[in-house]
Scaffold this motif. Structure first.
Motif, PDB file in Angstrom:
ATOM      1  N   PRO A   1      21.062  -4.871  41.974  1.00 48.73           N
ATOM      2  CA  PRO A   1      20.470  -5.776  41.172  1.00 48.73           C
ATOM      3  C   PRO A   1      19.058  -3.810  41.482  1.00 48.73           C
ATOM      4  O   PRO A   1      18.505  -3.217  41.301  1.00 48.73           O
ATOM      5  N   THR A   2      18.984  -3.756  42.332  1.00 48.10           N
ATOM      6  CA  THR A   2      18.095  -2.741  43.235  1.00 48.10           C
ATOM      7  C   THR A   2      18.222  -1.471  42.630  1.00 48.10           C
ATOM      8  O   THR A   2      17.528  -0.237  42.657  1.00 48.10           O
ATOM      9  N   THR A   3      19.473  -0.826  41.826  1.00 45.05           N
ATOM     10  CA  THR A   3      19.710   0.420  40.799  1.00 45.05           C
ATOM     11  C   THR A   3      19.574   0.624  39.814  1.00 45.05           C
ATOM     12  O   THR A   3      19.899   1.305  39.189  1.00 45.05           O
ATOM     13  N   VAL A   4      19.016  -0.690  39.463  1.00 45.52           N
ATOM     14  CA  VAL A   4      18.385  -0.856  38.103  1.00 45.52           C
ATOM     15  C   VAL A   4      17.031   0.320  37.972  1.00 45.52           C
ATOM     16  O   VAL A   4      15.801  -0.300  38.919  1.00 45.52           O
ATOM     17  N   PRO A   5      17.367   1.266  37.369  1.00 47.91           N
ATOM     18  CA  PRO A   5      15.957   1.963  37.677  1.00 47.91           C
ATOM     19  C   PRO A   5      14.563   1.761  37.019  1.00 47.91           C
ATOM     20  O   PRO A   5      14.687   0.848  35.924  1.00 47.91           O
ATOM     21  N   PRO A   6      13.848   2.060  36.520  1.00 51.09           N
ATOM     22  CA  PRO A   6      12.649   1.259  35.746  1.00 51.09           C
ATOM     23  C   PRO A   6      12.530   1.389  34.433  1.00 51.09           C
ATOM     24  O   PRO A   6      11.973   0.800  33.936  1.00 51.09           O
ATOM     25  N   GLU A   7      13.464   3.026  34.231  1.00 50.49           N
ATOM     26  CA  GLU A   7      13.384   2.768  32.364  1.00 50.49           C
ATOM     27  C   GLU A   7      14.381   2.112  31.628  1.00 50.49           C
ATOM     28  O   GLU A   7      13.698   1.491  30.369  1.00 50.49           O
ATOM     29  N   TRP A   8      14.933   1.635  32.993  1.00 47.33           N
ATOM     30  CA  TRP A   8      15.681   0.511  32.506  1.00 47.33           C
ATOM     31  C   TRP A   8      15.409  -1.427  32.485  1.00 47.33           C
ATOM     32  O   TRP A   8      15.705  -2.323  31.513  1.00 47.33           O
ATOM     33  N   TRP A   9      14.494  -1.427  34.079  1.00 43.98           N
ATOM     34  CA  TRP A   9      14.075  -2.997  34.098  1.00 43.98           C
ATOM     35  C   TRP A   9      13.011  -3.427  32.845  1.00 43.98           C
ATOM     36  O   TRP A   9      13.453  -4.539  32.721  1.00 43.98           O
ATOM     37  N   GLY A  10      12.238  -2.465  32.265  1.00 41.69           N
ATOM     38  CA  GLY A  10      11.447  -3.149  31.050  1.00 41.69           C
ATOM     39  C   GLY A  10      12.134  -3.107  30.659  1.00 41.69           C
ATOM     40  O   GLY A  10      12.384  -4.632  29.952  1.00 41.69           O
ATOM     41  N   TRP A  11      12.731  -2.811  29.633  1.00 38.66           N
ATOM     42  CA  TRP A  11      14.424  -3.540  28.591  1.00 38.66           C
ATOM     43  C   TRP A  11      14.768  -4.826  29.013  1.00 38.66           C
ATOM     44  O   TRP A  11      14.523  -5.519  28.127  1.00 38.66           O
ATOM     45  N   LEU A  12      15.279  -4.574  30.389  1.00 39.21           N
ATOM     46  CA  LEU A  12      15.896  -5.921  30.402  1.00 39.21           C
ATOM     47  C   LEU A  12      15.319  -7.068  30.678  1.00 39.21           C
ATOM     48  O   LEU A  12      15.788  -8.136  30.178  1.00 39.21           O
TER      49      LEU A  12
ATOM     50  N   LEU B   1      17.624   0.650  50.584  1.00 41.81           N
ATOM     51  CA  LEU B   1      18.200   1.457  51.939  1.00 41.81           C
ATOM     52  C   LEU B   1      18.499   0.766  52.317  1.00 41.81           C
ATOM     53  O   LEU B   1      19.187   1.643  53.529  1.00 41.81           O
ATOM     54  N   THR B   2      18.397  -0.854  52.890  1.00 36.13           N
ATOM     55  CA  THR B   2      18.326  -1.164  53.882  1.00 36.13           C
ATOM     56  C   THR B   2      19.695  -1.203  54.246  1.00 36.13           C
ATOM     57  O   THR B   2      20.197  -1.560  54.150  1.00 36.13           O
ATOM     58  N   GLY B   3      19.418  -1.032  55.743  1.00 33.65           N
ATOM     59  CA  GLY B   3      20.892  -1.225  56.219  1.00 33.65           C
ATOM     60  C   GLY B   3      21.897   0.155  56.082  1.00 33.65           C
ATOM     61  O   GLY B   3      23.036   0.004  56.507  1.00 33.65           O
ATOM     62  N   SER B   4      21.476   0.922  55.551  1.00 30.16           N
ATOM     63  CA  SER B   4      22.525   2.106  55.487  1.00 30.16           C
ATOM     64  C   SER B   4      21.832   3.174  56.961  1.00 30.16           C
ATOM     65  O   SER B   4      20.438   3.074  57.165  1.00 30.16           O
ATOM     66  N   ALA B   5      22.335   4.530  56.437  1.00 30.79           N
ATOM     67  CA  ALA B   5      21.640   5.415  57.008  1.00 30.79           C
ATOM     68  C   ALA B   5      20.695   6.099  56.966  1.00 30.79           C
ATOM     69  O   ALA B   5      19.481   6.664  58.055  1.00 30.79           O
ATOM     70  N   GLU B   6      20.099   5.966  55.619  1.00 27.56           N
ATOM     71  CA  GLU B   6      18.255   5.737  54.908  1.00 27.56           C
ATOM     72  C   GLU B   6      18.127   5.590  55.364  1.00 27.56           C
ATOM     73  O   GLU B   6      16.842   5.846  54.962  1.00 27.56           O
TER      74      GLU B   6
END
Length: 117
Positions: free
Chosen positions: A50-61, A86-91
């Motif tokens: 779910p963290t891949t959903v951008p704000p542009e679509w979160w409001g609609w969803l 990005l938790t747990g990733s190198a970034e």
């Protein structure tokens, strides 16, 4: 996503759009939620995150807006591009001196918090 779930969504919903990461957004043709609104669904491009959903679509969803925001609209200087968790990733962010994937801990740079100090 399970094959049956994806097939069910495609057969019972109409496609509304797709975001820059490849997630596809759908609105049910006849099925309604408990408030009487058409159900809105998502099929993820990769793993369901779910963290891949951008704000542009979160409001609609989440029925905050009636239509998704224009993703091609000019952005304000303070707006940054959407990033998934990005938790747990190198970034992921790490305090200076703390060991991170691909970065050894430098002795003496970081002191962990201890209760009672």
């Amino acid at each position: 996503m399970a094959l049956f779930d994806s097939l069910f969504i495609r057969l019972t919903s109409r496609r509304i759009g797709q975001d820059s990461t490849g997630n596809t957004y759908w609105m049910a043709r006849s099925r309604r939620d408990t408030y009487g609104r058409p159900m809105r669904r998502i099929t993820y491009a990769g793993a369901p995150d779910p963290t891949t959903v951008p704000p542009e679509w979160w409001g609609w969803l989440h029925h905050t807006t009636d239509s998704p925001m224009d993703m091609n609209a000019p952005r304000k200087p303070w707006q940054k591009p959407h990033l998934p968790n990005l938790t747990g990733s190198a970034e992921a962010w790490h305090p200076p001196g703390m060991a991170a994937p691909g970065r050894p801990q430098v002795a003496g740079d970081y002191e962990a918090w201890t209760p009672g100090r």
